[in-house]
Design a protein around this motif. Structure first.
Motif, mmCIF file in Angstrom:
data_model
loop_
_atom_site.group_PDB
_atom_site.id
_atom_site.type_symbol
_atom_site.label_atom_id
_atom_site.label_comp_id
_atom_site.label_asym_id
_atom_site.label_seq_id
_atom_site.Cartn_x
_atom_site.Cartn_y
_atom_site.Cartn_z
ATOM 1 N N PRO A 253 0.851 -1.201 0.000
ATOM 2 C CA PRO A 253 0.000 0.000 0.000
ATOM 3 C C PRO A 253 0.888 1.254 0.000
ATOM 4 C CG PRO A 253 0.106 -0.929 2.209
ATOM 5 C CD PRO A 253 0.919 -1.836 1.313
ATOM 6 N N ASN A 254 0.568 2.234 -0.836
ATOM 7 C CA ASN A 254 1.355 3.481 -0.867
ATOM 8 C C ASN A 254 1.178 4.236 0.439
ATOM 9 O OD1 ASN A 254 2.477 3.194 -3.401
ATOM 10 N ND2 ASN A 254 0.711 4.097 -4.422
ATOM 11 N N PRO A 255 2.159 4.955 0.929
ATOM 12 C CA PRO A 255 3.506 5.181 0.416
ATOM 13 C C PRO A 255 4.540 4.179 0.939
ATOM 14 C CG PRO A 255 3.145 6.627 2.263
ATOM 15 C CD PRO A 255 1.876 5.819 2.088
ATOM 16 N N CYS A 256 4.074 3.074 1.444
ATOM 17 C CA CYS A 256 4.945 2.021 1.967
ATOM 18 C C CYS A 256 5.840 1.472 0.849
ATOM 19 C CB CYS A 256 4.044 0.928 2.539
ATOM 20 S SG CYS A 256 4.853 -0.566 3.026
ATOM 21 N N LYS A 257 7.082 1.121 1.174
ATOM 22 C CA LYS A 257 8.018 0.561 0.179
ATOM 23 C C LYS A 257 8.003 -0.968 0.178
ATOM 24 C CE LYS A 257 9.858 4.468 -1.172
ATOM 25 N NZ LYS A 257 9.517 5.047 -2.425
ATOM 26 N N ILE A 258 7.874 -1.581 1.365
ATOM 27 C CA ILE A 258 7.828 -3.045 1.486
ATOM 28 C C ILE A 258 6.814 -3.388 2.575
ATOM 29 C CG2 ILE A 258 9.098 -5.150 2.113
ATOM 30 C CD1 ILE A 258 11.656 -3.840 1.136
ATOM 31 N N TYR A 259 5.990 -4.393 2.314
ATOM 32 C CA TYR A 259 5.052 -4.915 3.315
ATOM 33 C C TYR A 259 5.230 -6.425 3.340
ATOM 34 C CZ TYR A 259 0.493 -6.500 5.192
ATOM 35 O OH TYR A 259 -0.503 -7.129 5.898
ATOM 36 N N PHE A 260 5.482 -6.973 4.538
ATOM 37 C CA PHE A 260 5.649 -8.418 4.657
ATOM 38 C C PHE A 260 5.043 -8.923 5.958
ATOM 39 C CE2 PHE A 260 9.427 -6.394 6.371
ATOM 40 C CZ PHE A 260 9.770 -7.124 7.495
ATOM 41 N N ILE A 261 4.746 -10.228 5.968
ATOM 42 C CA ILE A 261 4.188 -10.888 7.148
ATOM 43 C C ILE A 261 5.107 -12.035 7.528
ATOM 44 C CG2 ILE A 261 2.246 -12.242 8.050
ATOM 45 C CD1 ILE A 261 0.424 -10.713 6.141
ATOM 46 N N ILE A 262 5.381 -12.154 8.827
ATOM 47 C CA ILE A 262 6.179 -13.264 9.353
ATOM 48 C C ILE A 262 5.283 -14.098 10.260
ATOM 49 C CG2 ILE A 262 8.149 -13.948 10.769
ATOM 50 C CD1 ILE A 262 9.530 -11.359 9.943
ATOM 51 N N ASN A 263 5.214 -15.387 10.002
ATOM 52 C CA ASN A 263 4.519 -16.338 10.871
ATOM 53 C C ASN A 263 5.588 -17.117 11.632
ATOM 54 O OD1 ASN A 263 1.534 -16.334 10.150
ATOM 55 N ND2 ASN A 263 2.499 -16.442 8.135
ATOM 56 N N TYR A 264 5.429 -17.232 12.937
ATOM 57 C CA TYR A 264 6.404 -17.983 13.736
ATOM 58 C C TYR A 264 5.735 -18.484 15.007
ATOM 59 C CZ TYR A 264 6.897 -13.757 16.619
ATOM 60 O OH TYR A 264 6.663 -12.694 17.443
ATOM 61 N N HIS A 265 6.435 -19.353 15.705
ATOM 62 C CA HIS A 265 5.942 -19.811 16.997
ATOM 63 C C HIS A 265 7.070 -19.700 18.008
ATOM 64 C CE1 HIS A 265 7.524 -23.478 15.093
ATOM 65 N NE2 HIS A 265 7.871 -23.824 16.304
ATOM 66 N N ALA A 266 6.667 -19.399 19.234
ATOM 67 C CA ALA A 266 7.639 -19.204 20.304
ATOM 68 C C ALA A 266 7.164 -19.953 21.542
ATOM 69 C CB ALA A 266 7.785 -17.721 20.613
ATOM 70 N N ASP A 267 8.093 -20.571 22.212
ATOM 71 C CA ASP A 267 7.798 -21.275 23.455
ATOM 72 C C ASP A 267 7.780 -20.238 24.579
ATOM 73 O OD1 ASP A 267 7.426 -23.074 25.466
ATOM 74 O OD2 ASP A 267 9.362 -24.078 25.242
ATOM 75 N N ASN A 268 6.625 -20.004 25.184
ATOM 76 C CA ASN A 268 6.490 -19.032 26.255
ATOM 77 C C ASN A 268 6.626 -19.763 27.593
ATOM 78 O OD1 ASN A 268 5.588 -17.236 28.245
ATOM 79 N ND2 ASN A 268 4.258 -16.175 26.785
ATOM 80 N N PRO A 269 7.788 -19.628 28.261
ATOM 81 C CA PRO A 269 7.990 -20.355 29.523
ATOM 82 C C PRO A 269 7.109 -19.840 30.663
ATOM 83 C CG PRO A 269 9.842 -18.899 29.082
ATOM 84 C CD PRO A 269 8.949 -18.830 27.881
ATOM 85 N N PHE A 270 6.653 -18.585 30.581
ATOM 86 C CA PHE A 270 5.811 -18.032 31.643
ATOM 87 C C PHE A 270 4.406 -18.622 31.589
ATOM 88 C CE2 PHE A 270 8.965 -14.722 30.663
ATOM 89 C CZ PHE A 270 9.633 -14.714 31.890
ATOM 90 N N LEU A 271 3.870 -18.764 30.382
ATOM 91 C CA LEU A 271 2.532 -19.334 30.222
ATOM 92 C C LEU A 271 2.571 -20.845 30.013
ATOM 93 C CD1 LEU A 271 0.973 -16.639 27.875
ATOM 94 C CD2 LEU A 271 0.713 -16.844 30.342
#
Length: 185
Positions: A116-134
């Motif tokens: 979408p203008n005026p953005c130069k790059i748009y990206f999505i990162i999918n990941y998973h993280a081990d949450n030791p607190f929860l």
């Protein structure tokens, strides 16, 4: 009699969902203005932290502000980060750095999106993280829009746990409205 009870329960459930979605679609917004940018966020969100400007080992200068949702709801975090480098920096540098970091640390996958203008790059990162607190694995999604201004790059990032859709059925609409409101000064 059983069908009548089922119909009443169905109607009550439908009304509950309708009111929840209606309440979220009628969000009130506040505008946050800084000397560098302006952005609109839902009025019940808070500015979580305004981190001090720091310099990475690579020489990259990082200035970051964070906003997030109320504690009792699903977590959505919005970051506005300004990157500077003595020799100048471009959006592609930040894109490569971010996607490689998430791949290395969290085995994340990065997908470029329509820009979408005026953005130069748009990206999505999918990941998973081990949450030791929860004591659970969190499945996360991170949207990043990169903007160039002079020798600086600004990153607008929306990050959330995928379960957040339960608390915010119109999550993508909220994120898109935040992105559309973001302007550099």
């Amino acid at each position: 009699m059983k069908n009548t009870t089922k119909q009443i329960l169905f109607i009550l459930l439908y009304l509950l969902i309708s009111f929840t979605i209606h309440a979220q679609s009628n969000l009130t917004w506040i505008e946050v203005n800084t000397d560098k940018y302006s952005i609109k966020i839902p009025s019940d969100w808070t500015q979580k932290i305004d981190l001090p400007v720091r310099k990475a080992k690579s020489g990259l200068i990082i200035d970051k502000q964070m906003f997030d949702t109320p504690k009792e709801k699903g977590y959505i975090c919005i970051d506005v980060t300004k990157y500077d480098y003595d020799k100048g920096i471009i959006c592609d540098d930040i894109y490569k750095m971010d996607s490689l970091d998430y791949k290395r640390i969290f085995n994340g996958t990065t997908t470029k999106q329509a820009i979408p203008n005026p953005c130069k790059i748009y990206f999505i990162i999918n990941y998973h993280a081990d949450n030791p607190f929860l004591k659970k694995i969190e499945y996360m999604k991170k949207h990043t829009w990169l903007y160039e201004q002079g020798k600086s790059v600004y990153a607008l990032t929306a990050m959330y746990e995928k379960e957040t859709f339960k608390d915010y059925p119109n999550l993508l609409e909220i994120i898109n409205n935040i992105q559309k409101s973001f302007t550099l000064k």
